[in-house]
Every structure is written in C-alpha cells, then in structure tokens.
Design an enzyme around this catalytic site. Structure first.
Site, short mmCIF file in Angstrom:
data_model
loop_
_atom_site.label_atom_id
_atom_site.label_comp_id
_atom_site.label_asym_id
_atom_site.label_seq_id
_atom_site.Cartn_x
_atom_site.Cartn_y
_atom_site.Cartn_z
N SER A 145 39.77 36.73 33.78
CA SER A 145 39.49 38.08 33.27
C SER A 145 39.22 39.01 34.44
CB SER A 145 38.26 38.03 32.36
OG SER A 145 37.89 39.33 31.97
N ALA A 146 39.88 40.17 34.46
CA ALA A 146 39.76 41.09 35.60
C ALA A 146 38.35 41.62 35.78
CB ALA A 146 40.73 42.26 35.40
N HIS A 147 37.67 41.94 34.67
CA HIS A 147 36.40 42.67 34.83
C HIS A 147 35.23 41.79 35.24
CE1 HIS A 147 34.18 42.02 30.84
NE2 HIS A 147 35.32 41.41 30.62
N GLN A 157 34.34 32.61 34.95
CA GLN A 157 33.10 32.80 35.71
C GLN A 157 33.13 32.10 37.07
OE1 GLN A 157 30.68 34.84 34.90
NE2 GLN A 157 31.19 35.29 32.78
N THR A 191 39.57 36.76 26.52
CA THR A 191 39.50 36.39 25.10
C THR A 191 40.91 36.12 24.58
OG1 THR A 191 37.48 37.65 24.75
CG2 THR A 191 38.79 37.17 22.80
N CYS A 248 26.60 39.75 23.22
CA CYS A 248 27.46 39.73 22.05
C CYS A 248 27.68 41.17 21.62
CB CYS A 248 26.93 38.84 20.94
SG CYS A 248 25.85 39.64 19.80
N ASN A 287 29.26 30.67 31.39
CA ASN A 287 28.88 32.08 31.53
C ASN A 287 27.38 32.31 31.39
OD1 ASN A 287 30.23 31.27 28.93
ND2 ASN A 287 29.10 33.05 28.19
N THR A 311 52.97 46.56 25.03
CA THR A 311 53.24 47.30 26.26
C THR A 311 52.24 46.89 27.34
OG1 THR A 311 54.08 49.15 24.99
CG2 THR A 311 53.38 49.63 27.25
N1 PLP Z 1 35.35 33.32 28.92
C1 PLP Z 1 34.19 33.43 29.60
C2 PLP Z 1 33.60 32.23 30.27
C3 PLP Z 1 33.54 34.67 29.67
O1 PLP Z 1 32.39 34.78 30.35
C4 PLP Z 1 34.14 35.78 29.03
C5 PLP Z 1 33.45 37.09 29.04
O2 PLP Z 1 32.36 37.24 28.55
C6 PLP Z 1 35.34 35.61 28.34
C7 PLP Z 1 35.91 34.36 28.31
C8 PLP Z 1 36.02 36.75 27.65
O3 PLP Z 1 36.61 37.61 28.59
P1 PLP Z 1 37.08 39.08 28.23
O4 PLP Z 1 35.86 39.94 28.29
O5 PLP Z 1 38.07 39.42 29.32
O6 PLP Z 1 37.73 39.04 26.91
#
Ligand code: PLP
Length: 378
Positions: free
Chosen positions: A199-201, A179, A71, A325, A149, A237
C-alpha cells in the site's frame, strides 16, 4: 503535533509529491486512450510498473498489478485465488491478519470456499508447521502477513511458504507486506510468495494506491470487472498520479531503508526509555527482535487506552489503540485476543508507530509528552 501513527498512514514524501505534480496538471491523460496525451500517461504507468517490479525483485514488470490500495490487493489475492477457474478453493490464513484478508476470506466462505484460520502464539507468531498442516489438496491460497499492523510482530513468511509447498504444492502463498516494506528488505524471492500486497500510503506515497505482485502464470479471478485494464486482472481507469507517486515513494524507501532502521531504532529506544522511566510497570507487548523497528506497542496497567488517546491528542501526540477502523471507534482487537490477552488488558494497549520523517531526537520529545500524560493520570 507529534505524529506517531505511521502504521495508519504516513505523511507524503517530497519525492512522491514532486513525481505526482505533472499528473495533476498537463499530463492528465487516460493511459487506455489511443492518442499522444494517453500515450504519455501510459508510458508513465509502464515505467512505474517496471521500477516497482525491480524494487520488489519481480522477474517481469507484468507481474505487478496496480490497485486502489492494499485492501483491494488483499481481496484480489484471496478471492481471486480461491475463485479462480470457477472453483471454490480453500483458504488458509492466520488469526492476526488485517481485516482486508480476514473479511475477504469470510466472504469467500459464504460462497462455499473452505476457510481455515490458524491461531498464533503469545507473541502473535504463527507456527509454519501448523499453517502447512491446515493446507490440503483443496487449498487454493495460504495468506500470511509479513508484519502485523497492530503489534508489529514479524511472521516467518518464507518458512510458512516452504512448509506449505512441501505439504500442499498447488496452494498459492499470499503475503500482505504492507507494514514490513518501510523497514524490512522485502522481496518476492525473500518471502517466497506467489502474491504480495503493498500500500502506497504506508510508505510515504499517496492514499488510494497499492499493488499486488502476481507471479507469472498465476491465474486469478478478477474482483473488479469492467474495461479490462491491467491485462483483465483489475478493471478501472488507472490512478496515474497515484501510481507514479507510489513508485517514487518505494524508490526513496528502498534507498533509505538501512538509514531508516538506524534512525527509527534509536528514536524508539529513546521513546521507550522515557516511558519506562515514567512508568516502570509499562509492558511492551513484544521484544525488539520480534517486531518491526517502527512499532512500539505497549500497555500502561490501570490506564485505559481510550482515555490516554484523548489526553495524548490534547497534548499534541497522535497515536492509536490498535488498528484504525472506519468509525474511529476503538474495538477489542482480534490480534490481541488471538495472542491470548484478556480484553481488560487489551483495552489498555497503545500503538505508537514511527516513520520516514522521524529523527532520533523525536523519540525524546515524544517520550516526554507521553510520560507527562501518564504522570497526569497517575
Ligand atoms: N494490510 C495491512 C497490514 C494494513 O495495515 C492495511 C492498512 O491499514 C491494509 C492492509 C489496507 O491497506 P489500504 O489502506 O491501502 O487499503
């Protein structure tokens, strides 16, 4: 629990957990300090930066800016490019982007940046020529995701970049590759992008960590102002453990990608075969080549997704209806609407997403569990 919501978040890979452990313990330093404890943390961040750059094919480690997730990376790319050098540059993007891009663009629009949102076809794919045609001399950035996504739709990012460079050479190309990274051979050269968000997760790393690739020489207006970390591009940080964990997960992802594609393709094939057997009218939103391998997005006519999700949850299956969401509510999907799907059909769509911990036989168990729920409702 059969977890089929990897597009929302993934379980932590053991490689990431192990890599992070020392930084939750004795290696707790703040990399910005001027003593040995700080230096040890800084060394870990810089080693991670070097490896992250290598894994995405960046020319230089300093092309990698660590962020709190995608994000923030998307906001930095879109707002940072549009507002760079005191300008109000134009933004061109697509109707199926993640909210992190669309809402950042809308915010920039409120500040006076011209915003153009280009539509997609029935498969959720943009036409590179239409994107290029929307870009003009005032366009600062064009943002197109690599894979959606919700549906898993793959976008022709390199073709978009090529068309944009011919038409509006000053425009930067940003790609949200969040994705795509787990299953596609994502590289900055392959995407031909100036900016790439990860995004790591979503790839077996920890939540709350991400990165933005910023091609050398590209100037962005920072989104976070403060102590000037990350060469002034992102103050705050460093999340040292998160950064180290993300890069360990990226390393494992890249090393196992070919095997991942095979295992997950087979799991998904078995899963979809069981569903088709239980509900021959099940409609898969996209054909296999049009979507990333880990996504199964489908509609069971006559069965509402919110009802299905409650019963699936009760049956031990974690799935989703479109994107998660913050409220957990299921809203009408802007992605499916952009593809021309009526709201009544969109309300019947479910998303099942596989991941790094799945084996082919998990597709059988998952498919049977979903088939049983369909059977109960019908
Ligand atoms: N972009 C896409 C395509 C995503 O699927 C997501 C997560 O839902 C994000 C951005 C946002 O990532 P984060 O959860 O690391 O803020």
């Amino acid at each position: 629990m059969i977890y089929l919501d990897h597009a929302a978040t993934t379980p932590l890979r053991p490689e990431a957990r192990e890599a992070m452990a020392p930084f939750h313990g004795e290696r707790f330093g703040n990399p910005s300090g001027a003593h040995a404890v700080a230096r040890r943390a800084k060394n870990a961040v810089e080693a991670a930066r070097e490896e992250a750059a290598e894994l995405i094919g960046a020319d230089h480690p300093l092309d990698v800016v660590f962020t709190s997730g995608a994000t923030e990376a998307d906001n930095l790319a879109v707002l940072g490019a549009a507002l760079a050098k005191g300008r109000r540059g134009g933004i061109v993007t697509t109707a199926v982007e993640h909210e992190a891009v669309l809402e950042a663009a809308a915010f920039a629009g409120g500040l006076g940046c011209p915003v153009d949102v280009v539509g997609v076809d029935g498969r959720g794919v943009v036409d590179p020529a239409a994107v290029a045609a929307a870009a003009g001399p005032g366009t600062a950035v064009v943002s197109v995701m690599a894979a959606n996504n919700e549906t898993g739709a793959r976008q022709p990012v390199a073709k978009v970049a090529h068309a944009v460079r011919a038409h509006a050479p000053q425009a930067l190309v940003h790609c949200d590759a969040v994705q795509a990274f787990v299953s596609e051979d994502v590289s900055v050269a392959g995407l031909d992008a100036d900016l790439v968000a990860l995004s790591a997760h979503k790839l077996g790393g920890p939540q709350g960590t991400g990165l933005l690739f910023v091609r050398s020489g590209v100037e962005l207006e920072p989104v976070l102002h403060g102590g000037g970390q990350e060469l002034g591009r992102r103050s705050g940080t460093h999340n040292v453990a998160g950064i180290v964990g993300m890069v360990a997960a990226m390393r494992a992802t890249v090393a196992e990608r070919a095997g991942f594609r095979q295992r997950v393709a087979e799991a998904r094939r078995r899963f979809e075969a069981r569903i088709t057997a239980a509900a021959p009218d099940a409609a898969f939103t996209l054909d296999p080549p049009d979507r990333v391998v880990q996504h199964s997005h489908l509609r069971i006519p006559g069965l509402r997704a919110d009802t299905m999700l409650i019963l699936l949850d009760g049956a031990g299956v974690a799935a989703s209806a479109g994107s998660a969401c913050s409220s957990g509510a299921v809203e009408t999907s802007h992605v499916l609407a952009a593809m021309g799907m009526p709201a009544s059909a969109a309300a019947e769509c479910l998303r099942f997403t596989f991941g790094w911990d799945h084996r082919p036989e998990d597709g059988d168990a998952a498919g049977e569990a979903v088939a049983a729920v369909i059977g109960r409702l019908r």
